[in-house]
Each structure stands twice: as structure tokens, then as C-alpha cells.
Write an enzyme that holds these catalytic residues in place. Structure first.
Site, PDB file in Angstrom:
ATOM      1  N   LYS A 163      74.597  24.326 -33.810  1.00 12.36           N
ATOM      2  CA  LYS A 163      75.126  25.452 -33.030  1.00 12.36           C
ATOM      3  C   LYS A 163      74.795  25.274 -31.558  1.00 12.36           C
ATOM      4  CE  LYS A 163      74.887  30.560 -32.944  1.00 12.36           C
ATOM      5  NZ  LYS A 163      74.290  31.749 -33.608  1.00 12.36           N
ATOM      6  N   SER A 190      77.310  35.162 -35.545  1.00 14.48           N
ATOM      7  CA  SER A 190      77.769  34.380 -34.400  1.00 14.48           C
ATOM      8  C   SER A 190      77.852  32.888 -34.675  1.00 14.48           C
ATOM      9  CB  SER A 190      76.810  34.601 -33.227  1.00 14.48           C
ATOM     10  OG  SER A 190      75.501  34.132 -33.552  1.00 14.48           O
ATOM     11  N   SER A 243      73.615  36.359 -38.533  1.00 12.90           N
ATOM     12  CA  SER A 243      74.527  35.344 -38.000  1.00 12.90           C
ATOM     13  C   SER A 243      74.508  34.010 -38.725  1.00 12.90           C
ATOM     14  CB  SER A 243      74.255  35.120 -36.509  1.00 12.90           C
ATOM     15  OG  SER A 243      74.587  36.275 -35.774  1.00 12.90           O
TER      16      SER A 243
END
Length: 479
Positions: free
Chosen positions: A79, A154, A178
Site C-alpha cells: 500500500k 482505504s 481498512s
């Protein structure tokens, strides 16, 4: 070799037994990314030079026959909130569009020390603020299971990469759900370790007391293997705990006979989609058939979790994001005065959701409101922690739905922030109290969309979480 079905175990074994090479695997995954990712948007930056250098090192080790590290040759995505030296690191924000990180996050270093080949950086909601991955400063991510729907957020890019087969495993961060929520929406495994189990050094902070780094994978075993590499004390992060890291993979496959599984009534009430409820209840029944004892429990302060989370998280975000001012790094917009430069930089660099949360956080921390909002939220946070302490005095793990609904349509909730926030209603509590949790696929909706089942455990007892998850995973396989 069908790379769509490749697991961590299988990839490492293939390199070890010279069925393929780490370089050939990297070639195959980059070809798949080039062909398929433009329609999904899971990646923001590819790190080909770094990946091929790592793959060459692994191939040299394999040729020597000296043994290989735990993740040797495994293609992994990270990420884009984790710093990667000499690689663009944006946190999904225009304000860091041109930022090249000068150092590696601990989690990145541990992955590469274990032999993983980092393919690139995945798309995410800006500064990890969002539940749909529509808040990225660059482009939204599409759910590989239905490209008209969100992948969750997210960490939607990390979940989508695993679901699409453009990475064998990936890394995300969980602040209010997330990791677990996008895992549920995309039909993959998402593991959030205990707060302090995995280092946050090099993680671009959203809410420092809530951020949990963790892995996405295709199987529970793969998640366990990833956590073995990631977990442990880090001198660079004072919030990491000096707690023994077990061999998690040894617990995967152990029976659940005699374990007590708590089912909180508060997670099965109003707002839960009927189809999600039916699928998760079937998963609970499978655990009972496997020998677990199902125990009804109560987490009475659950209804306060969302407002508590959005006070604490926005307050911490307001503090953490004050550093993005156009002076030190990232975007700078010219102004006649210093104040004007600050204002123009932030106006151009931050998206709407980030601005909203900064304003909310600044408000709850301001003079005259601190006690009424932030202090009260911290007190309620303590009550939530007490709920879990009392529950875990009676049970070994807790099972709930991961999300109240399957993945929703792109654009469906963008004009209704409150509805978007409620997508995290079953996940935020675990972040607030710091316990570990995992989401595993447990079935599909009538539209064929994945549904996730969440398993929560005691602090630093990821082993039991993985044990329960693996039994449920195999009991529910193919359903």
C-alpha cells in the site's frame, strides 16, 4: 503455471524446487499487471528496477542451493502509505505526488529480508481516509469481482491486487477497518494484527493510535506466513510490543474443539443485510459442527463506536497532517505570504475527504470543545475496551459479519459521507481497542458478491484468530 491461483507457499516452493525462477515470476506478474490493471486501478507506481534486482538475488541463492528465506521470490504489493526508498510514495495524495522516499518502512525492509519481490505500490484512499477507495487523489479502484463496484477502502488497491491475481499477497493498513472491509468486499483474506504487533515505522500516519499494518492473502495459511515475517519488536517504533512472536503457521490446521466462540447480538441487528446475516450465521454453524462452543455475548457500547472513532481519528489526523505545508516536502503552491503559501498548497494538494477530517479534528481539539468531544471520546473508548475484556474473560474468540452489506456501487455513497462512514460499523471497534481481527470469505450474496466473516481475538492472540479462521475457511470452501 497459473499465477491466478498462486499462493505464498506455492510460489516459494516453485522457486526452491527450480520449477521457475523469481525473475520469471516477476515477468509473469508484470505482464498481467500491464494487461489487466488499467481497468482495475490497483497500482499507483511499479517498482520494476527494485523488483528485478531482488528477484536476481533470490535466483542466485536458489542456484547456490544454500536454502531460501521464508518469502523467497513471492511477488508482493505494498500500500502506498509505506515509504519505499528511492520509489515514489504518495499516500494516494496529490500533495505527495512528487515525493521520493529517502528510507524504507520497517515492513518493507522485513519483506525484502525475507525474500519477497515488491512489485509496486498500491492505490488507496488519500492518507488512508475512506471506505471505498474513491478518495484516491489519482483514480478510483474497481472491484475485480464486479468492476462497477467499490473494492472497499482505504486499502482497496492492496485487496484488489490479490483478488485480481496481480500480486500473490499484499500489505495494507487498518485504521477503522481498512484491511478487513476491503478483504470482505473483494473476497480475500485480510488480517489486522494487534496494535503494536507490527511496526508502524515508515507508515505515513493517519491516526497514530489506530493504525495497524497487516497482510492480504488468498488463504489463511498465507496470512499466517506473512505475519511471521512482519511481526515483532522494532527499535525504531516505540509502540511495538516486546512480545514473543509464535510460528503462526503451526496453529493453522489445529482443531477448534472446545474453543468458545462469542457471538455479539449487537452485530446482528438493524442495518445488517439479510443475505449477509444468513451467510455469516451459516459460518458460525460450521464452527459449531467443527466442535466449537457458540456463546451469545454482549458488547453493549458498540453503538458508540462510530462517533467515538470519528472524533479520535479526525483529531489525530488533524495533528498528523499539519506537517504538509509546502515547506519541507511534497507539493508547494506559490503565495505572496507564508500563510497564503500554506493555504494554496493545502487547497490544491488535499482532497475533499481529507479537508473534511482535518476540519472536524481541529474543531474537536479546539479550546472549549476538547473536553466535550475528544476527552469524552477517549472515555467511551475505555468503555469499549472494557466490553471486550469482559467478553474475552468468557470466550476465546468473537465472530461477527465484517460489513453490513456486500460491496456497493461506485459513486453510490460519495455524496453521503455519513452513509460511507457506516460501512465501517462492524470494524472500527477492534481498532479502537487494539485487538487482532481477520476477515475471511464465507460465501456470496444473491448477486454473486463476496461476503466476509470477521473473527476477533484477545490482544496478541493472533494464533487463535488464525486457527479459527482456517477451520471456518475449509468448512466453507466452495459455498
Amino acid at each position: 503455471m497459473n499465477i491466478d491461483l498462486l499462493t505464498v507457499e506455492a510460489a516459494r516452493t516453485a522457486v526452491l524446487e527450480k520449477q521457475t525462477t523469481a525473475t520469471a515470476l516477476a515477468d509473469a506478474f508484470y505482464a498481467k499487471i500491464e494487461a489487466e490493471d488499467p481497468a482495475i486501478g490497483a497500482y499507483l507506481t511499479l517498482s520494476k528496477e527494485r523488483a528485478y534486482a531482488q528477484a536476481a538475488r533470490i535466483d542466485t541463492l536458489a542456484d547456490k542451493g544454500d536454502g531460501l528465506p521464508a518469502l523467497a521470490g513471492v511477488p508482493v504489493a505494498v500500500k502506498d502509505v509505506f515509504t519505499t526508498k528511492d520509489v515514489r510514495t504518495t499516500a494516494g495524495s496529490k500533495i505527495l505526488d512528487n515525493f521520493i522516499a529517502p528510507y524504507d518502512a520497517t515492513i518493507v525492509r522485513r519483506l525484502e529480508d525475507a525474500g519477497a519481490v515488491i512489485l509496486g505500490k498500491t492505490n488507496c484512499d488519500e492518507f488512508a481516509m475512506g471506505s471505498s477507495n474513491e478518495n484516491s487523489g489519482f483514480y478510483p479502484v474497481h472491484n475485480p469481482r464486479d468492476r462497477t463496484r467499490v473494492p472497499g477502502g482505504s486499502s482497496g488497491g492492496s485487496a484488489a491486487a490479490v483478488a485480481a491475481g496481480t500480486a500473490v499477497a499484499s500489505i495494507g493498513s487498518d485504521t477503522g477497518g481498512s484491511i478487513r472491509q476491503p478483504a470482505a468486499f473483494c473476497g480475500v483474506v485480510g488480517l489486522m494484527p494487534t496494535y503494536g504487533r507490527v511496526s508502524r515505522y515508515g507508515l505515513i500516519a493517519f491516526a497514530s493510535s489506530l493504525d495497524h499494518p497487516g497482510p492480504f492473502a488468498k488463504t489463511v495459511m498465507d496470512a499466517a506466513l506473512m505475519l511471521e515475517v512482519l511481526a515483532g519488536r522494532d527499535p525504531a517504533d516505540s509502540t511495538t510490543a516486546d512480545v514473543l512472536v509464535p510460528n503462526y503457521s503451526e496453529y493453522v490446521g489445529q482443531p477448534v474443539t472446545g474453543l468458545k466462540i462469542g457471538v455479539p447480538g449487537e452485530y446482528f441487528g438493524e442495518g445488517l443485510d439479510a443475505g449477509v446475516r444468513a451467510v455469516v450465521e451459516r459460518g458460525i454453524q460450521e464452527l459449531a459442527r467443527a466442535g466449537a462452543e457458540i456463546v451469545p455475548i454482549s458488547l453493549p457500547h458498540t453503538s458508540y463506536a462510530i462517533p467515538t472513532y470519528y472524533v479520535v481519528a479526525t483529531a489525530e489526523a488533524s495533528s498528523n497532517l499539519a506537517r504538509y505545508d509546502g515547506v519541507r516536502y511534497g507539493l508547494r503552491s506559490a503565495g505572496k505570504t507564508l500563510a497564503e503559501m500554506y493555504r494554496r498548497t493545502r487547497d490544491a494538494g488535499f482532497g475533499a475527504e481529507v479537508k473534511r477530517r482535518i476540519m472536524l479534528g481541529t474543531y474537536v481539539l479546539s479550546a472549549g470543545y476538547y473536553d466535550a468531544y475528544y476527552l469524552k471520546a477517549q472515555k467511551v473508548r475505555s468503555l469499549l475496551a472494557r466490553d471486550f475484556d469482559e467478553a474475552f474473560a468468557k470466550v476465546d474468540a468473537i465472530v461477527t459479519p465484517t460489513t453490513p452489506t456486500p460491496a456497493f456501487k461506485l459513486g453510490e455513497k460519495t455524496d453521503d459521507p455519513l452513509a460511507m462512514y457506516l460501512a465501517d460499523i462492524f470494524t472500527v471497534t477492534a481498532d479502537l481497542v487494539g485487538v487482532p481481527g481477520i476477515s475471511i470469505p464465507c460465501g456470496t450474496s444473491k448477486e454473486g458478491l463476496p461476503i466476509g466473516m470477521q473473527i476477533l481475538g484477545k490482544h496478541f492472540d493472533e494464533a487463535t484468530v488464525l486457527r479459527v479462521a482456517h477451520v471456518a475457511e475449509h468448512a466453507l470452501a466452495g459455498r
